[in-house]
Design a protein around this motif. Sequence first.
Motif, PDB file in Angstrom:
ATOM      1  N   ASP A   1       0.839  -1.609  -0.265  1.00 31.46           N
ATOM      2  CA  ASP A   1       0.249  -0.106   0.270  1.00 31.46           C
ATOM      3  C   ASP A   1       1.031   1.124  -0.283  1.00 31.46           C
ATOM      4  O   ASP A   1       0.453   2.011  -0.951  1.00 31.46           O
ATOM      5  N   LEU A   2       2.005   1.229   0.946  1.00 36.91           N
ATOM      6  CA  LEU A   2       2.851   2.447   0.726  1.00 36.91           C
ATOM      7  C   LEU A   2       3.556   2.437  -0.547  1.00 36.91           C
ATOM      8  O   LEU A   2       3.641   3.605  -0.870  1.00 36.91           O
ATOM      9  N   CYS A   3       3.176   1.385  -1.015  1.00 40.58           N
ATOM     10  CA  CYS A   3       3.637   1.384  -3.137  1.00 40.58           C
ATOM     11  C   CYS A   3       3.616   2.190  -3.576  1.00 40.58           C
ATOM     12  O   CYS A   3       3.386   3.268  -4.171  1.00 40.58           O
ATOM     13  N   ILE A   4       1.937   2.189  -3.459  1.00 43.88           N
ATOM     14  CA  ILE A   4       1.077   2.220  -4.325  1.00 43.88           C
ATOM     15  C   ILE A   4       0.792   4.042  -3.656  1.00 43.88           C
ATOM     16  O   ILE A   4       0.472   4.587  -5.342  1.00 43.88           O
ATOM     17  N   GLU A   5       0.785   4.446  -2.847  1.00 42.89           N
ATOM     18  CA  GLU A   5       0.786   5.862  -2.225  1.00 42.89           C
ATOM     19  C   GLU A   5       1.573   6.602  -3.262  1.00 42.89           C
ATOM     20  O   GLU A   5       1.571   7.961  -3.316  1.00 42.89           O
ATOM     21  N   GLN A   6       2.876   6.260  -2.683  1.00 45.02           N
ATOM     22  CA  GLN A   6       3.774   6.636  -3.601  1.00 45.02           C
ATOM     23  C   GLN A   6       4.116   6.552  -4.862  1.00 45.02           C
ATOM     24  O   GLN A   6       4.333   8.185  -5.437  1.00 45.02           O
ATOM     25  N   ILE A   7       3.272   6.174  -5.891  1.00 43.03           N
ATOM     26  CA  ILE A   7       3.259   5.647  -7.185  1.00 43.03           C
ATOM     27  C   ILE A   7       2.446   6.980  -7.680  1.00 43.03           C
ATOM     28  O   ILE A   7       2.714   7.801  -8.413  1.00 43.03           O
ATOM     29  N   ASN A   8       1.558   7.618  -6.861  1.00 44.38           N
ATOM     30  CA  ASN A   8       0.126   8.421  -6.772  1.00 44.38           C
ATOM     31  C   ASN A   8       0.817   9.181  -6.819  1.00 44.38           C
ATOM     32  O   ASN A   8       0.140   9.996  -7.641  1.00 44.38           O
ATOM     33  N   LYS A   9       1.410   9.416  -5.495  1.00 47.60           N
ATOM     34  CA  LYS A   9       1.935  10.996  -5.087  1.00 47.60           C
ATOM     35  C   LYS A   9       2.847  11.084  -6.426  1.00 47.60           C
ATOM     36  O   LYS A   9       2.958  12.274  -6.521  1.00 47.60           O
TER      37      LYS A   9
END
Length: 357
Positions: free
Chosen positions: A346-354
């Motif tokens: 989830d952290l990786c997804i959050e950072q990609i979206n950011k």
Amino acid sequence: MMVDIFHNFYRGKRVLVTGHTGFKGSWLSIWLHELGAEVIGLSLDPATERDNFVLSGIGSKIIDLRGDIRNGELVKRVFKDYQPEIVFHLAAQPLVRESYDIPVETYETNVMGTIHVMEAIRVTEGVKVAVMITTDKCYENAEQLWGYRENEPMGGYDPYSSSKGCAEIAISSWRRSFFNPVDYGSHGKSIASVRAGNVIGGGDWAKDRIIPDCIKALESDGTIEIRSPRSIRPWQHVLEPLSGYMLLAQKMWDTPVDYCEGWNFGPKLESVANVWDIATFVLKYYGKGVLVDASDPNSLHEAKLLMLDISKAYFRLGWQPRLNIEQTVQLTVDWYKRYKNESVYDLCIEQINKYIS
């Protein structure tokens, strides 16, 4: 949900990622999976239990295959069994200093491994696009003040850099000999090579890299020893070049004969900085730490100055880096401060979206 800047292009496509257990490969696999691609990964085992690949659990969400790209028959068998449409070739021996210890293995992996992948592409009818990842260190580095362009000579001082220069020459040879754009109608394949700068981001624990070295020292409350404080590099977050690779593959699919060549994906000019400055930013965003100059005049040779010219990607692909140097380090440190207590996927997804927004 993943923000899709590729407009559903990857949804349903079979994409093979070699080196998917590695640092860049794990981030690419996560991104592609979230975009709806059927991801097939071929790689050696991850190096540590703290790698982004392991902690994110991406291996359970894709087709996770283990194998050595030095085994040409194995590579061909994987291509035959899974019939990928798009290939991202990242598998490599990626460390300069380790290449001095294992030069033969470095060449076997980076040169012959690349050739095995290209031969598998050649005999697999379904492959339409292949993006072959090398490095900015493939250029014959004269430590010049301006960035290297894609048409400049290949070379390399150390075994790692020179092996990547050799890989580029091999890719160019296979493209002209077997995948020539002039003959696209008969072979139906578009092959490109891509070169990126010093890539940083969460989940990299490789030895002799500044960010992992900093984080290991910070987590143990030790001092950070900087081996080459004045070496200047084009620093970029891992998502920067990956966005370029993915955009290039889409362009190659849509217009195959226009993009099958070499491409640079580097940072903004202001993100070209020395190692000491990068470590200073790490301390700023981590909130603690002490730096020590551990320069050794008798250390193994490493380039002191290396920059890329990204004009071609900017004008022909419409690609440009999104982050400045402080944003790059801040996003990286954010991962390392949170990975122990949160879902890494989830952290990786959050950072990609950011990154995208």
